[in-house]
Design a protein around this motif. Sequence first.
Motif, PDB file in Angstrom:
ATOM      1  N   HIS A 339       6.730  -1.907  19.393  1.00 59.20           N
ATOM      2  CA  HIS A 339       5.339  -2.248  19.091  1.00 59.20           C
ATOM      3  C   HIS A 339       4.816  -1.428  17.917  1.00 59.20           C
ATOM      4  N   GLU A 340       5.153  -0.145  17.874  1.00 57.51           N
ATOM      5  CA  GLU A 340       4.674   0.707  16.792  1.00 57.51           C
ATOM      6  C   GLU A 340       5.256   0.260  15.448  1.00 57.51           C
ATOM      7  N   ASP A 341       6.529  -0.132  15.460  1.00 60.67           N
ATOM      8  CA  ASP A 341       7.153  -0.627  14.231  1.00 60.67           C
ATOM      9  C   ASP A 341       6.444  -1.878  13.733  1.00 60.67           C
ATOM     10  N   LEU A 342       6.101  -2.750  14.666  1.00 59.11           N
ATOM     11  CA  LEU A 342       5.425  -3.987  14.293  1.00 59.11           C
ATOM     12  C   LEU A 342       4.039  -3.702  13.729  1.00 59.11           C
ATOM     13  N   GLN A 343       3.325  -2.770  14.348  1.00 62.29           N
ATOM     14  CA  GLN A 343       1.995  -2.421  13.844  1.00 62.29           C
ATOM     15  C   GLN A 343       2.072  -1.810  12.448  1.00 62.29           C
ATOM     16  N   ASN A 344       3.105  -0.996  12.210  1.00 58.56           N
ATOM     17  CA  ASN A 344       3.290  -0.419  10.877  1.00 58.56           C
ATOM     18  C   ASN A 344       3.607  -1.505   9.847  1.00 58.56           C
ATOM     19  N   ALA A 345       4.356  -2.514  10.279  1.00 57.19           N
ATOM     20  CA  ALA A 345       4.671  -3.625   9.372  1.00 57.19           C
ATOM     21  C   ALA A 345       3.404  -4.402   9.023  1.00 57.19           C
ATOM     22  N   TYR A 346       2.545  -4.644  10.027  1.00 57.47           N
ATOM     23  CA  TYR A 346       1.272  -5.319   9.762  1.00 57.47           C
ATOM     24  C   TYR A 346       0.417  -4.501   8.786  1.00 57.47           C
ATOM     25  N   TYR A 347       0.373  -3.195   9.024  1.00 55.73           N
ATOM     26  CA  TYR A 347      -0.391  -2.298   8.151  1.00 55.73           C
ATOM     27  C   TYR A 347       0.119  -2.412   6.715  1.00 55.73           C
ATOM     28  N   ARG A 348       1.430  -2.460   6.568  1.00 54.68           N
ATOM     29  CA  ARG A 348       2.037  -2.539   5.236  1.00 54.68           C
ATOM     30  C   ARG A 348       1.665  -3.844   4.538  1.00 54.68           C
ATOM     31  N   LEU A 349       1.799  -4.965   5.247  1.00 55.48           N
ATOM     32  CA  LEU A 349       1.478  -6.263   4.654  1.00 55.48           C
ATOM     33  C   LEU A 349      -0.016  -6.377   4.355  1.00 55.48           C
ATOM     34  N   ASN A 350      -0.850  -5.879   5.263  1.00 57.41           N
ATOM     35  CA  ASN A 350      -2.296  -5.921   5.038  1.00 57.41           C
ATOM     36  C   ASN A 350      -2.692  -5.118   3.806  1.00 57.41           C
ATOM     37  N   THR A 351      -2.102  -3.946   3.665  1.00 56.30           N
ATOM     38  CA  THR A 351      -2.404  -3.090   2.522  1.00 56.30           C
ATOM     39  C   THR A 351      -2.043  -3.783   1.212  1.00 56.30           C
ATOM     40  N   MET A 352      -0.873  -4.424   1.213  1.00 57.18           N
ATOM     41  CA  MET A 352      -0.379  -5.057  -0.012  1.00 57.18           C
ATOM     42  C   MET A 352      -1.326  -6.134  -0.523  1.00 57.18           C
ATOM     43  N   LEU A 353      -1.954  -6.871   0.410  1.00 55.30           N
ATOM     44  CA  LEU A 353      -2.752  -8.033   0.016  1.00 55.30           C
ATOM     45  C   LEU A 353      -4.251  -7.848   0.241  1.00 55.30           C
ATOM     46  N   ASP A 354      -4.685  -6.610   0.467  1.00 53.22           N
ATOM     47  CA  ASP A 354      -6.116  -6.321   0.694  1.00 53.22           C
ATOM     48  C   ASP A 354      -6.665  -7.023   1.930  1.00 53.22           C
ATOM     49  N   ILE A 355      -5.808  -7.316   2.898  1.00 51.73           N
ATOM     50  CA  ILE A 355      -6.251  -7.914   4.156  1.00 51.73           C
ATOM     51  C   ILE A 355      -6.797  -6.801   5.047  1.00 51.73           C
ATOM     52  N   PRO A 356      -7.935  -7.004   5.719  1.00 52.60           N
ATOM     53  CA  PRO A 356      -8.462  -5.961   6.607  1.00 52.60           C
ATOM     54  C   PRO A 356      -7.403  -5.494   7.598  1.00 52.60           C
ATOM     55  N   GLY A 357      -7.372  -4.169   7.819  1.00 53.52           N
ATOM     56  CA  GLY A 357      -6.372  -3.605   8.721  1.00 53.52           C
ATOM     57  C   GLY A 357      -5.305  -2.814   7.986  1.00 53.52           C
ATOM     58  N   GLY A 358      -5.454  -2.707   6.666  1.00 51.59           N
ATOM     59  CA  GLY A 358      -4.497  -1.943   5.877  1.00 51.59           C
ATOM     60  C   GLY A 358      -4.993  -0.543   5.578  1.00 51.59           C
ATOM     61  N   GLU A 359      -4.399   0.074   4.562  1.00 50.55           N
ATOM     62  CA  GLU A 359      -4.739   1.441   4.163  1.00 50.55           C
ATOM     63  C   GLU A 359      -6.123   1.489   3.523  1.00 50.55           C
ATOM     64  N   ASN A 360      -6.967   2.425   3.989  1.00 52.08           N
ATOM     65  CA  ASN A 360      -8.314   2.561   3.446  1.00 52.08           C
ATOM     66  C   ASN A 360      -8.366   3.456   2.217  1.00 52.08           C
ATOM     67  N   ASN A 361      -7.406   4.378   2.096  1.00 48.32           N
ATOM     68  CA  ASN A 361      -7.374   5.260   0.942  1.00 48.32           C
ATOM     69  C   ASN A 361      -6.890   4.475  -0.269  1.00 48.32           C
ATOM     70  N   LYS A 362      -7.726   4.369  -1.285  1.00 54.32           N
ATOM     71  CA  LYS A 362      -7.423   3.508  -2.431  1.00 54.32           C
ATOM     72  C   LYS A 362      -6.188   3.963  -3.186  1.00 54.32           C
ATOM     73  N   GLU A 363      -6.021   5.273  -3.317  1.00 58.79           N
ATOM     74  CA  GLU A 363      -4.874   5.775  -4.060  1.00 58.79           C
ATOM     75  C   GLU A 363      -3.573   5.490  -3.315  1.00 58.79           C
ATOM     76  N   LYS A 364      -3.564   5.657  -1.997  1.00 56.16           N
ATOM     77  CA  LYS A 364      -2.367   5.363  -1.216  1.00 56.16           C
ATOM     78  C   LYS A 364      -2.053   3.873  -1.247  1.00 56.16           C
ATOM     79  N   ALA A 365      -3.110   3.058  -1.160  1.00 55.24           N
ATOM     80  CA  ALA A 365      -2.907   1.610  -1.208  1.00 55.24           C
ATOM     81  C   ALA A 365      -2.326   1.197  -2.555  1.00 55.24           C
ATOM     82  N   LEU A 366      -2.844   1.793  -3.627  1.00 49.74           N
ATOM     83  CA  LEU A 366      -2.362   1.465  -4.961  1.00 49.74           C
ATOM     84  C   LEU A 366      -0.917   1.902  -5.139  1.00 49.74           C
ATOM     85  N   GLN A 367      -0.584   3.034  -4.560  1.00 44.93           N
ATOM     86  CA  GLN A 367       0.794   3.522  -4.635  1.00 44.93           C
ATOM     87  C   GLN A 367       1.753   2.536  -3.978  1.00 44.93           C
TER      88      GLN A 367
END
Length: 607
Positions: A339-367
């Motif tokens: 379950h944790e792996d799946l949640q991390n995968a969702y976080y990764r995909l959300n961050t990539m496409l600016d979908i809510p639920g991703g990284e909030n830190n702009k610099e980390k998201a940009l990286q």
Amino acid sequence: MGNPENLKRAGYTDGVSGNIAYDPEFECTGGSLDPKDRQCAYETSESHTMGLETTGWDGRIMHLNMPSFRDPLCPRTLKYLFTKAKRPEAIRVRVLQQNMDDDVNCLEKYCEMMAELRKETGGGDTSKGGPAGDDCPHRDQIFIHSISAKDAAGPTYARGLIGQDMHAAYLKKEISPQDFCMSTDSHMDFEPEWDDKMVKMWDQAKNEYAVLSTYVANIDQLGKNLNGVHEVPHLCMVTFTSQVRTTATKCARNLSKPKLTNAVWGAGLSFSKCHAELKVPVDPHTPGIFDGEEFNRAARFFTYGYDVYTPNRVFVLHDYPGSQHNPKTSSWGHGKFGHEDLQNAYYRLNTMLDIPGGENNKEKALQLKRSKYGLGDRRTLDELIQFSGVDLRNKRATIDGKNRCGNVQWVPFIEHPKGVNFIPSFDDITEEPLDLPYEKSSVWYDPHIDGAGAGLISREIVEDAEDPNEREHKIAEEKAAHAAFEEEAKQLAGSSHHVDEHKRLAAVLEAEEAESVHKEVVSSAEAAAIKAKRMEKDGAVIFPPLLRGSSQSALAKGRLFLSQKKHGIQHLPIQVKVSVIVMIFGLCAAIITSKRSGRRKKESKKR
């Protein structure tokens, strides 16, 4: 077409039925009759092909990628693709085989099938099982990467491992960017001479960056003209579940050529030049992902400059009943991820496409967006949202209630100065880009950072306790500045100016960047960057991109950058001039106040 009620719930309000006549010219003109508005995709030219012909596949190899999870149909797929190919000797197959000990071995069973075919036909060419003396025709053209089914982690993980194998083969020069690549499943069938037909269909798109993709028809349609109108599934609509999911297909009928789509891509069939597969490999860091795989890769294709097309004919078919009715082939959900792996995968995909639920830190998201499995730098995410119509940032299927299934206009971009065959490099451990600084046509380019040379300026953001209203005002100023440069860039990119500007700017770049041998395209962004550079030399301050900071060649304070190229207060921005004057008055006031206080204390002591 999809269930009408489901489509309405997804947010589509413009109806789900009706016919639209396909207009190939719309892809270049957007419906405008003004010749200045005509901008077409980059048709394959000699500057792209590394000395090969611009059409056909003489001198090229075709590479097939097939993940296989406990699939007994994998050997049959190998048999069909080789025996029905026009040029079987020019085909290479990579299979990611995920089996248990008692499962059918794809290669071994394929060899047995070919031996049986030779017995039936007496042998001969590949279509007859190969020559009598060959125990397993084309065996040396099949590469099996085997892992235990217990270690499987879903389709993206499997395709990602194949992508890593492909990159290793590319480094060994076993794959050329100008070869053809096809990704598909391990339970397929093929029309006779399917390989040659796929190349000819790709050529019809007249776009070096074309990716043919769809949900292919079932194998019972083999050799048939579906519904008598050459009907092909057309992917163009999505819905949101845990991620973005393709929700329905339209039907494309009697297409004269492959049709440009709104960037919606399907994993069941993907056909392109291999530079697309090498630049946009499937992300293996998303275990357990099913929904979200396709649109994530579609976004990455689009931002790298690739365009997805619906094929106008069906030459590759899918055995839906044979694969879906086998409980083994759908049991990958019990693999090594949790379950944790799946949640991390969702976080990764959300961050990539600016979908809510991703990284909030702009610099980390940009990286992450700039990393190996991140977005490209030819087009922006905002352009994807407008072109696809998918409202990623608000998790809505459509930004305006309308689908983009009809005629759509190609979105211009600037080819990389090093050419279409340039494959970016990334750190093996951190997966961060190594080809720094960003060149001027990159959407990530910043003259304050990239103009100074790689490694000279930090990309970290310097935050401060700035007033929110003042911060918003500065952001608005920055956007206005970028908009002005973008507008000028668009004017330069118009077809009436492009050729002359290309020649003129190519000469400028040749003088400035004599070390580069690639001068395929000079863009509107190049022109803007050159102008910005000249302005900076004159002491002008150019607003930096919103998500960048600086530490050496410019002094950063929040979003305010001070040029060090000119000295004296007369060369400072107005904000700094005011601050300096206020500071001087403040010091004077403090000195005067201090002296007055000293006098009072002396007078008090005397009393």
